[in-house]
Design an enzyme around this catalytic site. Structure first.
Site: not given
Length: 180
Positions: A63, A68, A72, A98
């Protein structure tokens, strides 16, 4: 009236599904997993049950490096790998960013270890184009249910073993019996 009752029933089912399913990964979320697991533990009283808890290694770095919006994209890929590997032999959930958990029926320490290693190897061999062709690894902890042990204790033992795997270098599987 029958039409109205059917419509209301459909809306309620849709709301329940939205409440219990993680929208990013398509697996059960924490709440949905706990509810489904509680039902299953009651139904599977005489079955051997294993819990596999795992998370993606260095997810924060993914990330931080790619953002992000790119990070994602990794959990849905993991969820797809889990779903294809399980094929109805248990239930799976995404319980955190995660973090994932699988509950297996009729599974001893060997079959749970085999499943975890299959997941680990499949993930490790996958190239993530969204990560500039990099690979992702995960660490796994496995615990086999002791008698009628509560779900919370089973998952806590598996989670502890996950952290053992991480402390031993990550991208590995640790079980509550010496298999590895």
């Amino acid at each position: 009236m029958t039409l109205l009752a059917t419509a209301i029933s459909d809306v309620l089912e849709d709301l329940k599904r939205r409440r219990d399913i993680d929208p990013l990964a398509g697996l059960l979320n924490h709440r949905g997993f706990d509810a489904k697991a509680a039902d299953i533990l009651t139904d599977w009283k005489s079955a051997s049950i294993s819990a596999v808890v795992f998370d993606i290694d260095h997810f924060k770095n993914i990330n931080d490096t790619f953002g992000h919006h790119v990070g994602d994209k990794v959990p849905p890929e993991m969820a797809h790998i889990v779903s294809c590997t399980l094929r109805g032999s248990g239930i799976a959930g995404r319980t955190g960013g995660e973090e994932f958990v699988v509950l297996l029926r009729n599974s001893n320490r060997y079959s749970a270890f085999e499943l975890a290693e299959r997941l680990r190897a499949t993930l490790e061999s996958k190239t993530f184009h969204c990560l500039s062709g990099r690979q992702v690894t995960a660490s796994f902890g496995i615990a086999v249910r002791r008698g009628e042990e509560p779900l919370s204790m089973l998952l806590a033992r598996a989670d502890e073993l996950l952290y053992t795997a991480k402390s031993q270098g990550q991208n590995r599987t640790c079980g509550d019996h010496p298999l590895n």
